[in-house]
Design a protein around this motif. Structure first.
Motif, short mmCIF file in Angstrom:
data_model
loop_
_atom_site.label_atom_id
_atom_site.label_comp_id
_atom_site.label_asym_id
_atom_site.label_seq_id
_atom_site.Cartn_x
_atom_site.Cartn_y
_atom_site.Cartn_z
N ASP A 96 17.86 -14.34 19.55
CA ASP A 96 18.28 -12.93 19.56
C ASP A 96 18.30 -12.36 18.15
OD1 ASP A 96 20.42 -14.61 18.91
OD2 ASP A 96 21.89 -13.07 19.44
N ASP A 97 17.53 -12.95 17.26
CA ASP A 97 17.44 -12.46 15.88
C ASP A 97 16.21 -11.56 15.73
OD1 ASP A 97 19.67 -13.93 15.04
OD2 ASP A 97 18.45 -15.72 14.79
N PHE A 98 16.45 -10.34 15.29
CA PHE A 98 15.38 -9.37 15.08
C PHE A 98 15.38 -8.93 13.62
CE2 PHE A 98 16.22 -9.29 19.54
CZ PHE A 98 15.03 -8.95 20.16
N VAL A 99 14.26 -8.41 13.18
CA VAL A 99 14.15 -7.90 11.82
C VAL A 99 13.31 -6.63 11.84
CG1 VAL A 99 12.12 -9.34 11.33
CG2 VAL A 99 13.48 -8.43 9.44
N LEU A 100 13.70 -5.68 11.01
CA LEU A 100 12.99 -4.41 10.93
C LEU A 100 12.64 -4.07 9.49
CD1 LEU A 100 15.57 -4.03 13.14
CD2 LEU A 100 14.29 -1.95 13.58
N LEU A 101 11.54 -3.40 9.32
CA LEU A 101 11.18 -2.77 8.05
C LEU A 101 11.31 -1.28 8.27
CD1 LEU A 101 9.99 -2.90 5.12
CD2 LEU A 101 7.74 -2.62 6.20
N MET A 102 12.24 -0.63 7.55
CA MET A 102 12.52 0.79 7.79
C MET A 102 12.48 1.57 6.48
SD MET A 102 15.65 0.46 10.58
CE MET A 102 15.60 2.20 11.00
N HIS B 49 0.81 -1.22 0.00
CA HIS B 49 0.00 0.00 0.00
C HIS B 49 0.84 1.27 0.00
CE1 HIS B 49 -2.97 -2.98 1.51
NE2 HIS B 49 -3.83 -2.23 0.85
N SER B 50 2.16 1.13 -0.07
CA SER B 50 3.02 2.31 -0.02
C SER B 50 3.12 2.98 -1.39
CB SER B 50 4.42 1.92 0.46
OG SER B 50 5.05 1.04 -0.46
N SER B 51 3.45 4.25 -1.38
CA SER B 51 3.62 4.99 -2.62
C SER B 51 4.88 4.51 -3.34
CB SER B 51 3.74 6.49 -2.33
OG SER B 51 2.59 6.97 -1.67
N PRO B 52 4.90 4.55 -4.66
CA PRO B 52 6.07 4.07 -5.43
C PRO B 52 7.36 4.79 -5.04
CG PRO B 52 4.19 4.37 -6.87
CD PRO B 52 3.80 4.95 -5.55
N GLU B 53 7.25 6.07 -4.66
CA GLU B 53 8.47 6.82 -4.32
C GLU B 53 9.00 6.51 -2.93
OE1 GLU B 53 4.87 9.53 -3.52
OE2 GLU B 53 5.53 8.13 -5.05
N ASN B 54 8.21 5.85 -2.10
CA ASN B 54 8.68 5.49 -0.75
C ASN B 54 9.58 4.26 -0.83
OD1 ASN B 54 7.16 7.56 0.27
ND2 ASN B 54 5.56 6.26 1.14
N ARG B 55 10.81 4.41 -0.39
CA ARG B 55 11.78 3.31 -0.44
C ARG B 55 11.92 2.70 0.95
NH1 ARG B 55 17.01 5.28 -1.71
NH2 ARG B 55 17.56 3.13 -2.26
N TYR B 56 12.11 1.38 0.97
CA TYR B 56 12.21 0.65 2.23
C TYR B 56 13.43 -0.26 2.24
CZ TYR B 56 7.47 2.05 3.58
OH TYR B 56 6.36 2.77 3.92
N ALA B 57 13.80 -0.64 3.46
CA ALA B 57 14.88 -1.62 3.63
C ALA B 57 14.46 -2.62 4.69
CB ALA B 57 16.17 -0.92 4.05
N ILE B 58 14.89 -3.84 4.51
CA ILE B 58 14.75 -4.87 5.53
C ILE B 58 16.09 -4.96 6.27
CG2 ILE B 58 14.40 -7.33 6.00
CD1 ILE B 58 11.87 -6.05 5.11
N VAL B 59 16.02 -4.85 7.59
CA VAL B 59 17.23 -4.87 8.41
C VAL B 59 17.21 -6.10 9.30
CG1 VAL B 59 18.62 -3.64 10.11
CG2 VAL B 59 17.29 -2.35 8.42
N ALA B 60 18.17 -7.00 9.08
CA ALA B 60 18.34 -8.17 9.96
C ALA B 60 19.31 -7.79 11.06
CB ALA B 60 18.88 -9.35 9.16
#
Length: 204
Positions: free
Chosen positions: A141-147, A85-96
């Motif tokens: 102790d493994d975490f993940v983020l969407l930023m 649902h995000s706008s095409p110009e919004n960029r994201y990263a997955i952080v492990a």
């Protein structure tokens, strides 16, 4: 035309249940109404409890019981919703993310201290994330983020988070190790993105 005869005929042709209902004592009618009311209330309470039960099941299914963060399934579900649902110009990263020397810390300080450390990771992460960002505990102790990616802001934010984490646990020898995968295709499987971020973490 005999009005009395007509009235008598009309009354004699009323359905039996109407005649019987008029003969019922008032107390019986009130009791019946009360029983119906109780049944309606019971049905309403059942519906409310069922809705609460569904929420509890969903929380158990999608959340980590220790940290209160999303678990693997909750992260994948919500990350997919945000990306789609995000706008095409919004960029994201997955952080492990991984906590360095966590196993040694856990063995030396005990399980309770280790659990508290994991909670600190979760609470400090949540404090720095925006409304369209996520944090989850995948396992141990493994975490993940969407930023969101905004210029060099991502690297700065992770560095600040690492400093906040170390000051919170008062152990500056520990640090957060992370790998970043810049999302190329928002339609890709979330697990695929996480695997790329995890690979970056392990090869850093």
């Amino acid at each position: 035309y005999d009005k009395d005869l007509a009235l008598k005929y009309d009354q004699s042709n009323k359905p039996d249940f109407i005649v019987k209902l008029k003969r019922l004592p008032v107390l019986v009618v009130l009791l019946t109404a009360l029983i119906l009311l109780v049944m309606v209330i019971a049905l309403a309470v059942f519906s409310i409890n069922k809705a609460k039960s569904v929420k509890i099941v969903q929380k158990l299914l999608y959340h980590d019981s220790l940290t209160g963060l999303y678990n693997k399934y909750g992260f994948e579900k919500n990350a997919r919703a945000i990306l789609s649902h995000s706008s095409p110009e919004n960029r994201y990263a997955i952080v492990a993310l991984d906590i360095s020397e966590f196993h040694q810390y856990n063995e030396f300080n005990g399980i309770d201290a280790g659990d508290n450390l994991l909670r600190i990771v979760g609470s400090t992460a949540v404090s720095m994330l925006g409304a369209d960002e996520l944090c989850a505990r995948y396992s141990a102790d493994d975490f993940v983020l969407l930023m969101r990616i905004r210029g060099d802001d991502l690297r700065v934010r992770i560095t600040e988070w690492d400093s906040l984490f170390r000051s919170s646990v008062k152990n500056y020898s520990m640090r957060l190790v992370y790998g970043v995968y810049a999302v190329q295709d928002k339609n890709s499987a979330v697990q695929f993105m996480y695997d790329r971020a995890l690979f970056a973490l392990k090869t850093a």
